[in-house]
Design an enzyme around this catalytic site. Sequence first.
Site, short mmCIF file in Angstrom:
data_model
loop_
_atom_site.label_atom_id
_atom_site.label_comp_id
_atom_site.label_asym_id
_atom_site.label_seq_id
_atom_site.Cartn_x
_atom_site.Cartn_y
_atom_site.Cartn_z
N HIS A 32 1.11 -14.46 0.38
CA HIS A 32 0.33 -13.57 1.23
C HIS A 32 -1.10 -13.55 0.70
O HIS A 32 -1.42 -14.28 -0.26
CB HIS A 32 0.96 -12.17 1.25
CG HIS A 32 1.27 -11.63 -0.10
ND1 HIS A 32 0.29 -11.31 -1.02
CD2 HIS A 32 2.46 -11.38 -0.73
CE1 HIS A 32 0.84 -10.87 -2.14
NE2 HIS A 32 2.16 -10.91 -2.00
N HIS A 35 -1.75 -13.48 -3.13
CA HIS A 35 -1.68 -14.77 -3.82
C HIS A 35 -2.92 -15.61 -3.52
O HIS A 35 -3.50 -16.23 -4.40
CB HIS A 35 -0.45 -15.57 -3.36
CG HIS A 35 0.86 -14.91 -3.61
ND1 HIS A 35 1.63 -14.38 -2.60
CD2 HIS A 35 1.57 -14.71 -4.76
CE1 HIS A 35 2.75 -13.90 -3.10
NE2 HIS A 35 2.74 -14.07 -4.41
N GLN A 146 -3.52 -8.15 -10.78
CA GLN A 146 -3.48 -6.83 -11.39
C GLN A 146 -2.35 -5.99 -10.79
O GLN A 146 -1.90 -5.01 -11.37
CB GLN A 146 -4.85 -6.16 -11.20
CG GLN A 146 -4.97 -4.74 -11.72
CD GLN A 146 -4.81 -4.65 -13.22
OE1 GLN A 146 -5.03 -5.62 -13.95
NE2 GLN A 146 -4.40 -3.48 -13.70
N GLN A 151 2.86 -7.09 -16.35
CA GLN A 151 2.99 -8.53 -16.55
C GLN A 151 1.71 -9.10 -17.19
O GLN A 151 1.78 -9.93 -18.10
CB GLN A 151 3.27 -9.21 -15.22
CG GLN A 151 3.26 -10.72 -15.24
CD GLN A 151 3.77 -11.31 -13.95
OE1 GLN A 151 4.97 -11.48 -13.77
NE2 GLN A 151 2.88 -11.62 -13.04
N SER A 183 2.92 -7.43 -1.08
CA SER A 183 4.01 -7.91 -1.93
C SER A 183 4.92 -8.78 -1.08
O SER A 183 5.13 -8.49 0.11
CB SER A 183 4.80 -6.72 -2.47
OG SER A 183 6.06 -7.15 -2.95
N SER A 184 5.47 -9.81 -1.69
CA SER A 184 6.43 -10.66 -0.96
C SER A 184 7.64 -9.84 -0.53
O SER A 184 8.32 -10.18 0.42
CB SER A 184 6.90 -11.82 -1.85
OG SER A 184 5.78 -12.55 -2.31
P1 AMP Z 1 4.74 -13.36 -7.35
O1 AMP Z 1 4.84 -14.48 -6.37
O2 AMP Z 1 5.16 -12.03 -6.80
O3 AMP Z 1 5.36 -13.69 -8.68
O4 AMP Z 1 3.20 -13.18 -7.65
C1 AMP Z 1 2.42 -14.26 -8.10
C2 AMP Z 1 1.09 -13.73 -8.55
O5 AMP Z 1 0.43 -13.10 -7.46
C3 AMP Z 1 1.21 -12.67 -9.65
O6 AMP Z 1 0.19 -12.88 -10.61
C4 AMP Z 1 1.02 -11.39 -8.89
O7 AMP Z 1 0.50 -10.33 -9.68
C5 AMP Z 1 0.00 -11.81 -7.84
N1 AMP Z 1 0.02 -10.88 -6.71
C6 AMP Z 1 1.10 -10.49 -6.00
N2 AMP Z 1 0.75 -9.55 -5.08
C7 AMP Z 1 -0.57 -9.34 -5.23
C8 AMP Z 1 -1.53 -8.49 -4.61
N3 AMP Z 1 -1.18 -7.66 -3.64
N4 AMP Z 1 -2.81 -8.54 -5.03
C9 AMP Z 1 -3.18 -9.38 -6.04
N5 AMP Z 1 -2.33 -10.20 -6.67
C10 AMP Z 1 -1.05 -10.19 -6.29
#
Ligand code: AMP
Length: 277
Positions: A32, A35, A146, A151, A183-184
């Site tokens: 999204h 990312h 962030q 994490q 968020s996914s």
């Molecule tokens: P994930 O695919 O959920 O593991 O996320 C991959 C990366 O994208 C991680 O570093 C997350 O913190 C970042 N991320 C996920 N959602 C957001 C968001 N809404 N804003 C900024 N970064 C994000």
Amino acid sequence: MQIIRTAHEMRAITRQIAAQTIGFVPTMGALHEGHLSLVRTAKEKCDTVIVSIFVNPTQFSPNEDFTRYPRTFDQDCELLKRANADFVFAPATEEMYPSGATTYVTVEGLSDRLDGKSRPGHFRGVTTIVSKLFHIVQPNIAFFGQKDAAQVAVIRKMVRDLNFPVEIVACPIVREKDGLAMSSRNVYLTPDERKSALALSRSLQKIETLFKNGNRNIEELISAGKQTLAEDSGVKLDYFSIVNPDTLEDIQNIDHPALVAVAAYVGKTRLIDNIVL
Ligand code: AMP
């Protein structure tokens, strides 16, 4: 492919390649705007941007959503093409975890706080996969959101403790227009749950307003946040904490930047959000 005939030119090209900066954005896919903001920042700062898509089994507990986690690979690749990512690294599970692999990376202490407390073993899975990806991709700079503030702290500590030659850049949280952190997992939410989910960002806004109006009492700030969450019966609190953003330990006074972090269940979906005061 280029054919080089002179030593001078060959040397110049080698220097240029060696000086290139590789940026890396690790993800679990179902991409999204959050990312993509990391990819765009990486593109601004680096010559080559590599994005990994890997739903990492070791960071999910057996009762969590590993099998139903959204997988949208073709759409992800389209989005990454448009964002000018240079490479997508999308390994199979066996590629990352050959059978019999028993070596893990654990950041002690930090891994048991916030989400690590609620999700035992989660950060061990994260630090193990991120270490492996760093070894494979060999980035100069890695970009994290962030949104997952705990994490970021755990990864920074791992990089420092294990001398990874990687700079960690944390990028701001990208939100929907109404404030919900992207968020996914938001795709799991029913329309009613989607409304309830707004309680998380609302509770953080409440704390931010109180803080801006001069309130520095940690207990009062947390209880105002909890109260805002409790106003929506569709939301079940996991944790609400104000911590040092580097150590993730509770703080008594807000004399340095303070991380206000919340995690809550909306229906079966666990959501997180945070702000820094
Ligand atoms: P994930 O695919 O959920 O593991 O996320 C991959 C990366 O994208 C991680 O570093 C997350 O913190 C970042 N991320 C996920 N959602 C957001 C968001 N809404 N804003 C900024 N970064 C994000």
